[in-house]
Motif scaffolding. Structure first.
Motif, PDB file in Angstrom:
ATOM      1  N   PHE A 204       0.841  -1.193   0.000  1.00 27.98           N
ATOM      2  CA  PHE A 204       0.000   0.000   0.000  1.00 27.98           C
ATOM      3  C   PHE A 204       0.880   1.248   0.000  1.00 27.98           C
ATOM      4  O   PHE A 204       1.817   1.366   0.801  1.00 27.98           O
ATOM      5  CB  PHE A 204      -0.903  -0.011   1.233  1.00 27.98           C
ATOM      6  N   ILE A 205       0.578   2.183  -0.904  1.00 26.92           N
ATOM      7  CA  ILE A 205       1.354   3.427  -0.992  1.00 26.92           C
ATOM      8  C   ILE A 205       0.573   4.577  -0.364  1.00 26.92           C
ATOM      9  O   ILE A 205       1.009   5.200   0.593  1.00 26.92           O
ATOM     10  CB  ILE A 205       1.709   3.746  -2.458  1.00 26.92           C
TER      11      ILE A 205
ATOM     12  N   ILE B 250       7.971   8.513  -5.108  1.00 27.15           N
ATOM     13  CA  ILE B 250       7.783   7.108  -4.718  1.00 27.15           C
ATOM     14  C   ILE B 250       7.843   6.202  -5.941  1.00 27.15           C
ATOM     15  O   ILE B 250       8.519   5.165  -5.929  1.00 27.15           O
ATOM     16  CB  ILE B 250       6.438   6.935  -3.978  1.00 27.15           C
ATOM     17  N   TYR B 251       7.154   6.597  -7.011  1.00 28.47           N
ATOM     18  CA  TYR B 251       7.134   5.763  -8.221  1.00 28.47           C
ATOM     19  C   TYR B 251       8.534   5.654  -8.827  1.00 28.47           C
ATOM     20  O   TYR B 251       8.927   4.577  -9.295  1.00 28.47           O
ATOM     21  CB  TYR B 251       6.166   6.339  -9.247  1.00 28.47           C
TER      22      TYR B 251
ATOM     23  N   ILE C 141       6.369   0.933   2.773  1.00 30.93           N
ATOM     24  CA  ILE C 141       7.067   0.478   1.576  1.00 30.93           C
ATOM     25  C   ILE C 141       8.459   1.091   1.484  1.00 30.93           C
ATOM     26  O   ILE C 141       9.391   0.466   0.964  1.00 30.93           O
ATOM     27  CB  ILE C 141       6.241   0.813   0.303  1.00 30.93           C
ATOM     28  N   ALA C 142       8.634   2.300   2.017  1.00 32.20           N
ATOM     29  CA  ALA C 142       9.952   2.943   2.001  1.00 32.20           C
ATOM     30  C   ALA C 142      10.925   2.179   2.893  1.00 32.20           C
ATOM     31  O   ALA C 142      12.064   1.895   2.500  1.00 32.20           O
ATOM     32  CB  ALA C 142       9.830   4.396   2.445  1.00 32.20           C
ATOM     33  N   HIS C 143      10.488   1.843   4.102  1.00 31.00           N
ATOM     34  CA  HIS C 143      11.345   1.087   5.013  1.00 31.00           C
ATOM     35  C   HIS C 143      11.619  -0.317   4.459  1.00 31.00           C
ATOM     36  O   HIS C 143      12.746  -0.820   4.575  1.00 31.00           O
ATOM     37  CB  HIS C 143      10.688   0.983   6.386  1.00 31.00           C
TER      38      HIS C 143
ATOM     39  N   ILE D 148      10.761  -2.326  11.038  1.00 30.36           N
ATOM     40  CA  ILE D 148       9.719  -1.305  10.964  1.00 30.36           C
ATOM     41  C   ILE D 148       8.643  -1.707   9.959  1.00 30.36           C
ATOM     42  O   ILE D 148       7.452  -1.512  10.195  1.00 30.36           O
ATOM     43  CB  ILE D 148      10.328   0.057  10.594  1.00 30.36           C
ATOM     44  N   SER D 149       9.072  -2.288   8.829  1.00 25.64           N
ATOM     45  CA  SER D 149       8.113  -2.693   7.797  1.00 25.64           C
ATOM     46  C   SER D 149       7.466  -4.042   8.095  1.00 25.64           C
ATOM     47  O   SER D 149       6.596  -4.486   7.347  1.00 25.64           O
ATOM     48  CB  SER D 149       8.799  -2.754   6.436  1.00 25.64           C
TER      49      SER D 149
END
Length: 592
Positions: free
Chosen positions: A213-214, A266-267, A297-299, A321-322
């Motif tokens: 999920f973004i 992000i993309y 999603i970043a982590h 974290i993720s």
């Protein structure tokens, strides 16, 4: 047909054969496929708007009497069609480019709730015929991307495949726990693999190609036409520039949304990661985290980048974290391996030093008695009644039969000692529940309902003692309720030791050693079970067969009581609401 650059309508397709078109798909060569449930047909239309072909109900025997009312459609590069049909519960209808029925694709399974499972367990065949039919949740929309990967959406709170990315066998490759609403209406995948979904409540949900999920945006406003809000968001599409186009079925408006700089960042980070450009992706993900520190999603992506570039401790931090335990296990294995290689010689020397020190102390104690004061103090402490009763649990590891005999005759053991063992067991159980290592944890502490944990532990023990007392009372058992209570708590020593070992090892083991955790758990349960059977033999003067049968019957009654309690709890709210309505009605009539 609308030109998004010039913002002009280039033309319309209005064929006489149309009845109630509800699904459309445009192929790479600009052919248009229209699903029309009113006409019971799928129409293939040329780029110029000319009708090329009409696909009617398949004539293959395998399709049978299934209704053919195409509502949604997607087409792959070979012109094979994937059709969502009204009233079709078998899955997505798959037709060849010539209209031949190829089979059903990606069927949703029937998911039973607790009440339905109990009905299947206890109802007769005649009773089962009278209950409400169990039908699979229907798929609401379908999409095929440029790589011929099929995606679908499903409406329903019990659906595991709300957003699904299917492999060639039709199975969903996404995790069933994927975060998604229960009213998804459409799905679209752009050239980057970014997944866009729409929900009927007016929200647009965006996911990565891996199902992460973004973000989501939008909202519902059923009364007015307000930019960014919808009365009923029915369809979604994305153009080559990344602009989202969303159609409102109620107001007949189409709204467009430009991607923000945050979204583009992000993309781009996802693109760089998927392309193996880890340095570029890391830089972009760092920039993303400056804007949103808790974006999962970043982590997750940074954790994988650090893992692939052998920065394992940093990888562990981000993967924790993720909540990506699989990749965390890989990073932890590398860190543990490095620590072992660095300190193995020190560890071996420490063991040798401890062994030498132990031998030296024993020799000095033998010659000069240096440990005598400590031994006298230990004997004095052990001489205290409740301490001896508490430590009596260790005797059951070596001599269980003799220990149960002493417990029965009152030579050792007491209610206080067994109660202290129960408290110890609960403390270790609770610590195991909340204190395990990340890989083997049950989840965040804040998500744990401690009332349920406490009631489950003590309720299980008291339920077994009670049911076994009732069972053995009618099976000529000589032991009383108190005897069974003490026996049960003195029997769980192996389980206590097993839980303590698992908790400690959970901080040292990766998933590669998970089988050892399972073996320890199994041994602890079996050992405890053997102790209970031996204890029942001794306190009730039972044979082994009778003791085992009493345990099985007790377990059956425990399950039955648990089911009854759950049904009462499930129906309790409904009963409360029923009486609340009656009371309100009486009060309202009395005050008229």
């Amino acid at each position: 047909k609308y030109d998004v650059d010039d913002k002009k309508i280039l033309g319309e397709i209005a064929l006489d054969v149309f009845k109630a078109p509800s699904g459309v798909f445009v192929t790479e060569d600009m052919e248009v496929y229209v699903a029309d449930p009113g006409a019971d047909s799928v129409f293939r239309i040329s780029p110029k708007g000319e009708l090329l072909e009409t696909f009617l109900k398949p004539t293959e025997i395998a399709f049978g009497n299934t209704p053919f009312k195409p509502a949604k459609i997607a087409v792959d590069s070979k012109k094979n069609m994937y059709i969502i049909g009204e009233g079709v519960l078998n899955g997505i209808i798959q037709l060849s480019n010539g209209g031949k029925f190829l089979g059903y694709f990606a069927t949703n399974k029937v998911k039973l709730n607790f009440v339905q499972e109990m009905q299947d367990l206890f109802f007769t065949d005649a009773q089962k015929k009278n209950v409400q039919s169990r039908l699979p949740i229907t798929i609401t929309n379908v999409m095929v991307d440029s790589e011929n990967i099929v995606y679908s959406t499903t409406i329903g709170s019990n659906a595991d495949n709300r957003v699904a990315k299917h492999n060639t066998a039709g199975r969903n490759v996404f995790d069933a726990s994927l975060f998604a609403p229960t009213d998804l209406s459409d799905v679209y995948v752009d050239s980057r693999g970014i997944i866009y979904t729409s929900s009927l409540n007016g929200t647009i949900w965006v996911y990565s190609n891996d199902g992460y999920f973004i973000h989501a945006f939008g909202g519902k406003n059923p009364n007015e036409a307000i930019a960014g809000l919808f009365s009923s968001l029915d369809a979604i599409a994305v153009d080559a520039n990344g602009k989202i186009w969303a159609a409102d079925a109620t107001t007949s408006y189409i709204q467009g949304f430009e991607p923000t700089a945050y979204s583009i960042l992000i993309y781009d980070a996802i693109d760089a990661f998927n392309g193996g450009e880890y340095a570029t992706s890391e830089e972009k993900w760092d920039a993303v985290l400056k804007k949103n520190q808790m974006l999962r999603i970043a982590h997750d992506s940074l954790g994988k980048i650090y893992l692939y570039t052998e920065r394992y401790e940093a990888a562990m931090k981000h993967l924790k974290i993720s909540n990506n335990k699989s990749f965390y296990s890989q990073a932890f294995w590398e860190v543990r391996n490095i620590v072992i290689q660095r300190h193995v010689s020190t560890f071996i020397l420490a063991l040798i030093a401890i062994w030498i020190f132990t031998k030296l102390i024993k020799r000095l104690d033998k010659k000069r008695g240096i440990l005598e004061p400590l031994k006298r103090w230990g004997s004095k402490i052990k001489g205290i009644k409740w301490v001896d009763d508490y430590l009596f649990v260790f005797s059951f590891f070596r001599h269980p039969i003799d220990s149960f005999y002493d417990l029965k005759k009152g030579k050792r053991g007491s209610y206080l000692g067994s109660a202290l063992i129960g408290i110890t067991a609960f403390a270790i159980f609770l610590h195991s529940y909340i204190g395990r290592g990340f890989l083997y944890s049950y989840g965040p502490i804040e998500d744990i309902d401690f009332n349920v944990v406490i009631m489950s532990f003590f309720g299980l023990i008291l339920l077994f003692v009670t049911t076994n007392y009732l069972v053995t009372s009618i099976k000529d058992g000589t032991g009383g309720f108190g005897d069974i209570f003490k026996m049960t708590l003195y029997s769980i020593g192996p389980w206590i030791l097993g839980m303590l070992s698992i908790t400690i090892l959970s901080h040292l083991f990766t998933y590669n050693e998970s089988f050892l955790i399972e073996i320890i758990h199994l041994i602890a349960i079996l050992w405890t079970g053997v102790n209970i059977i031996l204890g029942l033999q001794e306190i009730h003067n039972y044979s082994t067969r009778t003791a085992i049968s009493s345990v099985i019957i007790s377990a059956g009654f425990m399950i039955l009581i648990a089911i009854i309690v759950m049904i009462v709890l499930l129906m309790g709210e409904q009963v409360f609401d029923f009486f609340e309505v009656i009371i309100r009605e009486v009060i309202r009539n009395a005050t008229r």
